[in-house]
Design a protein around this motif. Structure first.
Motif, PDB file in Angstrom:
ATOM      1  N   VAL A   1      -8.238 -23.799 -34.852  1.00 36.67           N
ATOM      2  CA  VAL A   1      -8.449 -23.137 -33.547  1.00 36.67           C
ATOM      3  C   VAL A   1      -8.615 -24.138 -32.413  1.00 36.67           C
ATOM      4  N   GLY A   2      -9.080 -25.340 -32.733  1.00 35.38           N
ATOM      5  CA  GLY A   2      -9.320 -26.295 -31.648  1.00 35.38           C
ATOM      6  C   GLY A   2      -8.952 -27.704 -32.042  1.00 35.38           C
ATOM      7  N   ALA A   3      -8.092 -27.826 -33.069  1.00 34.04           N
ATOM      8  CA  ALA A   3      -7.734 -29.146 -33.596  1.00 34.04           C
ATOM      9  C   ALA A   3      -8.995 -29.960 -33.874  1.00 34.04           C
ATOM     10  N   LEU A   4     -10.005 -29.288 -34.445  1.00 32.38           N
ATOM     11  CA  LEU A   4     -11.281 -29.976 -34.681  1.00 32.38           C
ATOM     12  C   LEU A   4     -11.165 -31.032 -35.769  1.00 32.38           C
ATOM     13  N   GLY A   5     -10.378 -30.735 -36.802  1.00 35.20           N
ATOM     14  CA  GLY A   5     -10.179 -31.741 -37.849  1.00 35.20           C
ATOM     15  C   GLY A   5      -9.566 -32.994 -37.249  1.00 35.20           C
ATOM     16  N   ALA A   6      -8.533 -32.808 -36.444  1.00 40.68           N
ATOM     17  CA  ALA A   6      -7.861 -33.951 -35.801  1.00 40.68           C
ATOM     18  C   ALA A   6      -8.821 -34.675 -34.859  1.00 40.68           C
ATOM     19  N   ALA A   7      -9.647 -33.927 -34.143  1.00 46.51           N
ATOM     20  CA  ALA A   7     -10.588 -34.544 -33.198  1.00 46.51           C
ATOM     21  C   ALA A   7     -11.646 -35.366 -33.943  1.00 46.51           C
TER      22      ALA A   7
ATOM     23  N   ALA B   1      -9.345 -43.813 -46.244  1.00 47.74           N
ATOM     24  CA  ALA B   1      -9.953 -42.557 -46.722  1.00 47.74           C
ATOM     25  C   ALA B   1      -9.232 -42.109 -47.988  1.00 47.74           C
ATOM     26  N   HIS B   2      -9.973 -41.380 -48.814  1.00 49.17           N
ATOM     27  CA  HIS B   2      -9.359 -40.657 -49.926  1.00 49.17           C
ATOM     28  C   HIS B   2      -9.177 -39.223 -49.455  1.00 49.17           C
ATOM     29  N   VAL B   3      -7.943 -38.834 -49.292  1.00 50.51           N
ATOM     30  CA  VAL B   3      -7.617 -37.547 -48.667  1.00 50.51           C
ATOM     31  C   VAL B   3      -7.120 -36.580 -49.737  1.00 50.51           C
ATOM     32  N   GLN B   4      -7.687 -35.390 -49.777  1.00 42.81           N
ATOM     33  CA  GLN B   4      -7.192 -34.385 -50.723  1.00 42.81           C
ATOM     34  C   GLN B   4      -5.700 -34.156 -50.447  1.00 42.81           C
TER      35      GLN B   4
ATOM     36  N   LEU C   1      -1.416 -33.495 -42.818  1.00 41.06           N
ATOM     37  CA  LEU C   1      -2.216 -33.530 -41.576  1.00 41.06           C
ATOM     38  C   LEU C   1      -2.489 -34.974 -41.170  1.00 41.06           C
ATOM     39  N   PHE C   2      -2.897 -35.805 -42.130  1.00 47.10           N
ATOM     40  CA  PHE C   2      -3.195 -37.207 -41.827  1.00 47.10           C
ATOM     41  C   PHE C   2      -1.916 -37.977 -41.472  1.00 47.10           C
ATOM     42  N   GLN C   3      -0.821 -37.668 -42.170  1.00 49.65           N
ATOM     43  CA  GLN C   3       0.438 -38.376 -41.858  1.00 49.65           C
ATOM     44  C   GLN C   3       0.853 -38.117 -40.415  1.00 49.65           C
ATOM     45  N   ARG C   4       0.661 -36.869 -39.975  1.00 46.03           N
ATOM     46  CA  ARG C   4       0.995 -36.544 -38.574  1.00 46.03           C
ATOM     47  C   ARG C   4       0.102 -37.300 -37.606  1.00 46.03           C
ATOM     48  N   LEU C   5      -1.079 -37.713 -38.099  1.00 43.28           N
ATOM     49  CA  LEU C   5      -2.036 -38.426 -37.240  1.00 43.28           C
ATOM     50  C   LEU C   5      -1.945 -39.946 -37.446  1.00 43.28           C
ATOM     51  N   HIS C   6      -0.789 -40.417 -37.956  1.00 43.22           N
ATOM     52  CA  HIS C   6      -0.501 -41.851 -38.072  1.00 43.22           C
ATOM     53  C   HIS C   6      -1.320 -42.541 -39.161  1.00 43.22           C
ATOM     54  N   TRP C   7      -1.443 -41.862 -40.289  1.00 43.71           N
ATOM     55  CA  TRP C   7      -1.995 -42.481 -41.490  1.00 43.71           C
ATOM     56  C   TRP C   7      -0.845 -42.622 -42.487  1.00 43.71           C
ATOM     57  N   ARG C   8      -0.944 -43.653 -43.366  1.00 40.27           N
ATOM     58  CA  ARG C   8       0.085 -43.773 -44.406  1.00 40.27           C
ATOM     59  C   ARG C   8      -0.577 -43.814 -45.780  1.00 40.27           C
ATOM     60  N   THR C   9       0.174 -43.339 -46.752  1.00 41.15           N
ATOM     61  CA  THR C   9      -0.337 -43.286 -48.124  1.00 41.15           C
ATOM     62  C   THR C   9      -0.165 -44.644 -48.790  1.00 41.15           C
ATOM     63  N   LEU C  10      -1.271 -45.182 -49.347  1.00 44.33           N
ATOM     64  CA  LEU C  10      -1.214 -46.449 -50.075  1.00 44.33           C
ATOM     65  C   LEU C  10      -1.020 -46.184 -51.567  1.00 44.33           C
TER      66      LEU C  10
ATOM     67  N   MET D   1      -5.418 -43.386 -48.290  1.00 42.58           N
ATOM     68  CA  MET D   1      -4.655 -43.523 -47.038  1.00 42.58           C
ATOM     69  C   MET D   1      -5.311 -44.498 -46.072  1.00 42.58           C
ATOM     70  N   GLN D   2      -4.475 -45.042 -45.200  1.00 37.38           N
ATOM     71  CA  GLN D   2      -4.943 -45.998 -44.186  1.00 37.38           C
ATOM     72  C   GLN D   2      -4.459 -45.543 -42.812  1.00 37.38           C
ATOM     73  N   ALA D   3      -5.372 -45.607 -41.833  1.00 33.32           N
ATOM     74  CA  ALA D   3      -5.025 -45.223 -40.457  1.00 33.32           C
ATOM     75  C   ALA D   3      -4.330 -46.389 -39.760  1.00 33.32           C
ATOM     76  N   ASP D   4      -3.374 -46.051 -38.900  1.00 35.21           N
ATOM     77  CA  ASP D   4      -2.743 -47.067 -38.046  1.00 35.21           C
ATOM     78  C   ASP D   4      -3.613 -47.212 -36.791  1.00 35.21           C
ATOM     79  N   LEU D   5      -4.369 -48.313 -36.738  1.00 32.58           N
ATOM     80  CA  LEU D   5      -5.352 -48.482 -35.656  1.00 32.58           C
ATOM     81  C   LEU D   5      -4.715 -48.539 -34.274  1.00 32.58           C
ATOM     82  N   ALA D   6      -3.415 -48.820 -34.215  1.00 27.85           N
ATOM     83  CA  ALA D   6      -2.741 -48.879 -32.910  1.00 27.85           C
ATOM     84  C   ALA D   6      -2.810 -47.532 -32.200  1.00 27.85           C
TER      85      ALA D   6
END
Ligand SMILES: CC(C)(COP(=O)(O)OP(=O)(O)OC[C@H]1O[C@@H](n2cnc3c(N)ncnc32)[C@H](O)[C@@H]1OP(=O)(O)O)[C@@H](O)C(=O)NCCC(=O)NCCS
Length: 178
Positions: free
Chosen positions: A98-104, A123-126, A132-141, A154-159
């Motif tokens: 409803v408010g992109a709270l997970g993304a926020a 993070a260890h992502v279910q 969801l995380f891939q769309r937010l610029h994370w990649r699977t290790l 997964m690892q976030a792209d800090l850029a």
């Protein structure tokens, strides 16, 4: 006689560090509801040793301008210098999508760690949440099993997560237009 009506969902949310005791207690309650009752991932309580060092973040629904209830949470911690982890991301069922709270919450988690000197955020992502995380610029290790369920390491792209130095105030997330 009585018309059915949609449940009330607030229009604004403050996404911030949980600084007040009631915010921390409510975040712990939400985690138990989501990870113990809804997902049955843990029995009784999902607290672990990480909670002794982690910083809890929350999404607080705003009723007018007053803080109302904790409807989302995540925690972050520094495991070794520069290496940060996020875990226990949860949004209350009635406030999902409803408010992109997970993304926020993910944005605040990574950007506030970045401001504290993070050079690697993991993070260890279910697995069902990996897109969801891939769309937010994370990649699977790696793909792994944790608590008997499939996860992505997964690892976030800090850029994409510039340092955010005011996490105690945080930022506002608005409910999407219906
Ligand atoms: C995962 C969770 C935190 C997402 O919270 P949310 O507030 O609904 O997520 P958002 O609204 O920020 O989602 C952002 C976008 O990703 C999408 N999305 C959300 N969950 C998704 C998923 N599992 N897979 C793919 N896309 C997803 C949303 O539809 C939204 O897309 P849009 O912007 O095009 O509408 C929530 O569903 C939850 O608490 N689930 C139960 C606990 C859990 O699984 N925790 C995560 C452990 S890794």
């Amino acid at each position: 006689m009585f018309e059915p009506f949609a449940p009330f969902v607030p229009s604004g949310f403050q996404v911030k560090v949980a600084v007040e005791p009631w915010e921390r207690a409510a975040a712990a309650r939400l985690r138990r509801q989501v990870f113990c009752e809804e997902q049955a991932l843990f029995a009784g309580d999902d607290r672990d040793a990480v909670d002794d060092v982690a910083i809890p973040l929350v999404a607080v629904s705003l009723f007018g301008v007053a803080a109302d209830a904790v409807v989302g949470t995540v925690r972050i911690h520094e495991a070794e210098p520069g290496l940060w982890w996020g875990s226990r991301l949860a949004v209350a069922p009635e406030c999902r999508k409803v408010g992109a709270l997970g993304a926020a919450l993910i944005r605040l988690a990574v950007s506030s760690a970045h401001a504290r000197g993070c050079t690697r955020f993991l993070a260890h992502v279910q697995s069902q949440n990996a897109p969801l995380f891939q769309r937010l610029h994370w990649r699977t290790l790696a793909e792994i099993e944790l608590h008997g369920r499939p996860h992505h390491h997964m690892q976030a792209d800090l850029a994409f997560y510039p340092p955010f130095a005011a996490p105690e105030t945080g930022f506002l997330a608005l409910r999407r237009a219906a």
